[in-house]
Design a protein around this motif. Structure first.
Motif, PDB file in Angstrom:
ATOM      1  N   ALA B 343       5.908 -42.596   0.202  1.00 18.35           N
ATOM      2  CA  ALA B 343       5.958 -44.140   0.912  1.00 18.35           C
ATOM      3  C   ALA B 343       6.830 -44.702   1.225  1.00 18.35           C
ATOM      4  N   GLY B 345       5.219 -48.061   2.533  1.00 13.15           N
ATOM      5  CA  GLY B 345       4.649 -48.815   1.726  1.00 13.15           C
ATOM      6  C   GLY B 345       4.893 -49.799   1.812  1.00 13.15           C
ATOM      7  N   ARG B 436      -4.223 -49.448   5.724  1.00 11.58           N
ATOM      8  CA  ARG B 436      -3.327 -48.763   5.378  1.00 11.58           C
ATOM      9  C   ARG B 436      -3.526 -47.005   4.739  1.00 11.58           C
ATOM     10  N   ASN B 652       5.651 -43.397  -8.480  1.00 10.71           N
ATOM     11  CA  ASN B 652       4.659 -43.157  -7.418  1.00 10.71           C
ATOM     12  C   ASN B 652       5.520 -41.834  -7.021  1.00 10.71           C
ATOM     13  N   ASN B 665      -4.106 -45.155  -0.890  1.00 10.17           N
ATOM     14  CA  ASN B 665      -4.232 -46.592  -0.621  1.00 10.17           C
ATOM     15  C   ASN B 665      -3.433 -47.125  -2.083  1.00 10.17           C
ATOM     16  N   PHE B 666      -3.250 -48.325  -2.617  1.00 15.53           N
ATOM     17  CA  PHE B 666      -2.795 -48.702  -3.571  1.00 15.53           C
ATOM     18  C   PHE B 666      -3.546 -48.988  -4.530  1.00 15.53           C
ATOM     19  N   ASP B 667      -4.587 -48.304  -4.781  1.00 17.87           N
ATOM     20  CA  ASP B 667      -5.140 -47.499  -5.581  1.00 17.87           C
ATOM     21  C   ASP B 667      -5.238 -46.163  -5.991  1.00 17.87           C
ATOM     22  N   TYR B 669      -2.107 -44.615  -4.773  1.00 22.13           N
ATOM     23  CA  TYR B 669      -0.243 -44.962  -4.729  1.00 22.13           C
ATOM     24  C   TYR B 669       0.142 -46.544  -4.932  1.00 22.13           C
ATOM     25  N   PRO B 671       1.445 -50.087  -6.794  1.00 22.57           N
ATOM     26  CA  PRO B 671       2.856 -51.312  -6.179  1.00 22.57           C
ATOM     27  C   PRO B 671       2.740 -51.626  -7.527  1.00 22.57           C
ATOM     28  N   LEU B 672       4.500 -51.820  -7.343  1.00 19.55           N
ATOM     29  CA  LEU B 672       5.003 -52.937  -8.953  1.00 19.55           C
ATOM     30  C   LEU B 672       4.287 -53.920  -8.524  1.00 19.55           C
ATOM     31  N   ARG B 673       3.810 -53.828  -9.219  1.00 19.09           N
ATOM     32  CA  ARG B 673       3.042 -55.857  -9.709  1.00 19.09           C
ATOM     33  C   ARG B 673       3.782 -56.702 -10.392  1.00 19.09           C
TER      34      ARG B 673
END
Ligand code: FES
Ligand code: FES
Lengths: 153, 729
Positions: B343, B345, B436, B652, B665-667, B669, B671-673
């Motif tokens: 995705a 995102g 999202r 991902n 959601n971002f939990d 999928y 994301p880079l932090r």
């Protein structure tokens, strides 16, 4: 139900469903759209605001819990740390799409208010909750260090 | 939906011919003299200077009209740079606005329609916007000559001030009205590179301040109209599923919900604000028809694609006889690769605001391909093209997601506003908001793909044959893009970066297979290069390591005919200290790739934690993108491109279980932090070549550079992504 609170120094009385997240009170009721919707589940930090100077996720903070709260949003954030952060953001051209940046600025401001000379580890800890899909992280880190210098000067 | 696509395509035709004409060398004249929209002409009365790409206002503001979507890549700043330089404006007086949708004036000259993508924004605008700036300057000079009664060649412009040596001087704004009455030069004289004052220098973006202060009306999500309703849909749980019926008893009890409307893509809950619309959509009970939906799991889809690559497919390129060369090789390295759906995102979920009063429609959205959005709105509503207007807003990211061939968000919003019109709610503005979850589970993914590479080696370790097959769902087949992007049954997007590799192999073959699934797929930052660079660059590295060669030296041997690529590789190696031993506990991997005309080499330095996970510590990067228009923005795009690609290869994947997306959601999928982000050191090659794209080329090399560093660390080749599958994250 009506809730009385302070936003950016201004007293407000909000009449809305107490289960409404603060995010949507700000964006839809008050038309303060600087606070962004990114995930709705406290996973991205786009909706960050300050409650007594502490960063919180407005998407998971409900109106019912806000009686008497003292909130600051991107529209009203000010003071030494905020000014240093925003100046550093502009100087280093941090934003790309910019959609996460209100949250980043508020998270960075809260960090510097608490820890005026943060280490890289402090930055990781304070900023890991704020996602930037454009991956501006390298500049955010640099800008926080620069803001710290500006605050000292 | 098909008729909408055909319609969009039809509208693209005239402008495509225009493009061909323009390529013959008439770009400047055509565009400078282009007929202006009526509104602009009307506005030109009161001392304004109005041309398609440049407005100069009496208050001395220079507005550059961006025909492209700025989704963070900085194109508005780039276009402003080109105009400001030729115009000799002061940077402080320059701002940008998005141009209206008008393919006759604002087409991407490389597409033939108005749209942004494929890192083409600067390449197709470089001459056009400079010419617009130069023409405006010539007209200002002519105006000054007329007003002061002096010869035009005694006048110069610098930093927004027009002056001559007799002591006259005026601002651009003061001369704007008179300049508007001058003849438009058909061939304005452009500066030579040594005269540039902005191009090639780093200076501030036009949008930083607004984006650092939460300024209103920046994004679609922030648009508010009087009486506006917010629509959130209950969307089909499976791709290809359709709503049959719904029960909205609970939904209608949510305070703020005012209507429920079924459309082909789901059931829309309309409310007076966003929160009740979200809640209403969640409480809706919908019966779905899954008879034509994807019911398989991604494991089954992958198995089918793996089976495909065991056989020959549609040939993209063949040099020599690969099967014979493989049969006579001393040994053959055969590797299978798997890449997941991804995705995009983008930080701002999809959104659009629209009104329709039965005759006219107006749209506010971050429109990436305005001409398709425009046509789909007009076709869906059954109104003429000129009755639709589009207001483009800044996008909170896209990475390809907003460049759909079917303009599905527009079609959906059009059907909702049309239904409202038919119900007597004519002209009520509707904002359709994706959550999202909708954005993550809503498809239009980077296609998942399977690859099989067989490399034949002789006894000395030289490559005697390279055979590469891949299978994926094509992004362009069966869409309006097919006519432009497919040739002789081949989708070059799918294998770009692999079939056109410049590594010199004596025998070479690239085949493609078209997998079918109802899961919609789309470009994802760097498109085919997201997987092709990974395959080619890890394979080449593997050959080097298995034949005892240095990965950089080996690549340079193979790149004798590609000096620009060899050059960035050498530069990155030098800056990373490749010929010195890497620090204790660190491991290095390299990759170099050309995409969208730009060359990027990346050297990743990783460390391994005790638990077997990796941290990417540093990336050293060299880039050659032709003339570097704004070096600081090039660096920003490379930094972002590296982060975007890194997040994807680390963590991902979109997976389906019985047709239902597992990530929402971002939990899930993730994301880079900040703590994942490596230190990045970028070196730009000075160049006088034409400027090329920079939004995408940073992304392809990072995955293989990291994979090659892992191989250096623990002799394990990662051929199935993401890296979470191997306990590396
Ligand atoms: S929107 Fe609140 S954390 Fe993402
Ligand atoms: S700047 Fe785009 S998400 Fe952070």
């Amino acid at each position: 139900m009506s809730v009385t609170l302070t936003i950016n120094g201004e007293p407000r009385t909000i009449d809305a469903d107490p289960d409404t997240p603060l995010l949507w009170v700000l964006r839809d009721e008050l038309k303060m759209t600087g606070t962004k919707f990114g995930c709705g589940i406290a996973s991205c930090g786009a909706c960050t605001v300050h409650w007594d100077g502490m960063p919180i996720r407005s998407c998971q903070t409900y109106l019912a819990d806000l009686e008497g709260a003292n909130l600051t949003t991107i529209e009203g954030v000010n003071g030494k740390a905020a000014e240093a952060v925003q100046a550093a953001w502009v100087e280093l051209d941090v934003p790309q799409c910019g959609y996460c940046q209100s949250g980043q600025v508020l998270a960075a401001t809260a960090l510097l208010a608490e820890t005026p000379k943060p280490t890289d580890d402090d930055i990781d800890a304070a900023m890991d909750g704020n996602v930037c899909r454009c991956a501006t992280y390298a500049r955010i880190r640099k800008a926080i260090h620069l803001a710290a210098e500006k605050m000292e000067a | 939906m098909l008729h909408l696509l055909q319609n969009a395509l039809k509208a693209a035709q005239p402008s495509r011919r225009t493009f061909l004409k323009m390529s013959a060398g008439t770009v400047g004249g055509l565009i400078i003299a282009a007929k202006l929209p009526n509104t602009a002409q009307a506005a030109a009365q009161d001392g304004d200077f109005i041309q398609p790409f440049v407005h100069i206002r009496p208050d001395n503001t220079v507005v550059v009209l961006s025909k492209h979507l700025d989704k963070g890549q900085g194109v508005n700043t780039g276009l402003a740079t080109l105009v400001a330089d030729e115009l000799d404006a002061s940077w402080d007086q320059v701002t940008t606005e998005f141009a209206p949708s008008n393919p006759q004036v604002y087409a991407n000259t490389l597409f033939g329609v108005q749209g942004t993508g494929g890192s083409t924004a600067i390449p197709n605008s470089f001459m056009q916007y400079r010419q617009a700036g130069a023409a405006a300057k010539a007209m200002l000079v002519a105006a000054a000559a007329q007003q002061w009664g002096v010869a035009a060649d005694s006048i110069s412009v610098s930093q927004g001030i027009v002056s001559d040596n007799a002591g006259h001087s005026a601002t651009l704004g003061e001369l704007a009205g008179l300049a508007a009455q001058q003849d438009i030069p058909s061939e304005p004289v452009l500066k030579t590179p040594d005269q540039w004052v902005y191009i090639g220098k780093s200076f501030p973006r036009v949008d930083t301040k607004n984006k650092s202060t939460g300024a209103p009306n920046t994004y679609t999500m922030d648009v508010h109209k009087d009486g506006m309703l917010v629509a959130v849909l209950a969307r089909p749980p499976r791709f290809g599923g359709k709503p049959v019926s719904f029960d909205d008893t609970a939904t209608r009890q949510v305070a703020g919900v005012v209507d429920v409307i079924q459309v082909p893509t789901g059931v829309a809950v309309l409310a007076t604000s966003t929160w009740p619309a979200i809640q209403g959509a969640q409480t809706l009970s919908v019966e779905w028809d899954d008879s034509t939906a994807e019911m398989r799991s991604t494991t089954e889809i992958m198995a089918e694609m793996q089976d495909m690559v065991t056989k020959s497919g549609v040939n993209v390129r063949r040099d020599g006889d690969p099967e014979a060369a493989l049969a006579s090789a001393d040994r053959v390295i055969e590797v299978d690769y798997e890449f997941p759906f991804l995705a995009h995102g983008a930080m701002e979920p999809l959104d659009i605001v629209m009104t329709f009063d039965g005759e006219k429609a107006e749209i506010w959205t971050a429109s990436q391909i305005q001409t398709i959005d425009h046509n789909v709105a007009s076709a869906t509503l059954g109104i003429p093209f000129e009755n639709v207007s589009i207001n483009t807003l800044w996008a909170g990211g896209s990475f390809g997601r907003r460049a759909q061939g079917d303009a599905h968000p527009v079609a959906e919003a059009a059907l909702i506003t049309k239904a409202l019109h038919e119900k007597g709610q004519s002209g009520v503005p509707v904002k359709v908001v994706w959550t999202r979850e909708h954005d993550t589970a809503g498809g239009y993914y980077r296609p998942m793909s399977a690859h099989k590479v067989r490399v034949g080696l002789d006894a000395d370790g030289n490559v005697t044959a390279w055979s590469h097959r891949m299978a994926a769902k094509s992004i362009v087949k069966g869409t309006p893009f097919e006519a432009f992007l497919m040739k002789d049954g081949v989708d070059h997007n799918m294998t770009e970066g692999a079939h056109d590799t410049t590594y010199a192999f004596p025998v070479f073959e690239m085949d493609q297979h078209f997998a079918e699934t109802p899961v919609p797929v789309l470009w994802w930052r760097s498109v085919g290069h997201t997987h092709s660079a990974y395959v080619v660059e890890t394979m080449v590295d593997r050959i080097a390591r298995e034949t005892g060669k240095d990965p950089v030296a080996y690549r340079l041997e193979l790149l004798k005919d590609d000096p620009r690529k060899a050059n960035v590789l050498k530069l990155a190696a030098e800056k990373a200290g490749w010929d010195q031993p890497v620090a204790e506990g660190r491991h290095r991997g390299v990759a170099v790739h050309k995409s969208f005309g730009s060359y990027v080499a990346e050297i990743a330095e990783i460390s391994m934690r005790d638990d077997g996970t990796i941290k990417v510590e540093k990336v050293t990067c060299a880039v050659d993108c032709g003339i570097p228009i704004n070096p600081d923005n090039i660096k920003a795009q490379i930094e972002g491109g590296i982060g975007y690609g890194l997040g994807a290869v680390l963590r991902n994947e979109i997976t389906l279980t019985d047709g239902i997306v597992d990530q929402q959601n971002f939990d899930t999928y993730a994301p880079l932090r900040m703590s994942d982000m490596p230190e990045i050191d970028i070196h730009i090659v000075p160049s006088t070549e034409a400027p090329m794209g920079i939004g995408e080329p940073g992304t392809p090399p990072i995955g293989p550079a990291v994979a090659n560093a892992i191989a250096a660390a623990r002799k394990e080749w990662i051929t199935v992504l993401p890296m979470t599958r191997h306990g590396l994250v």
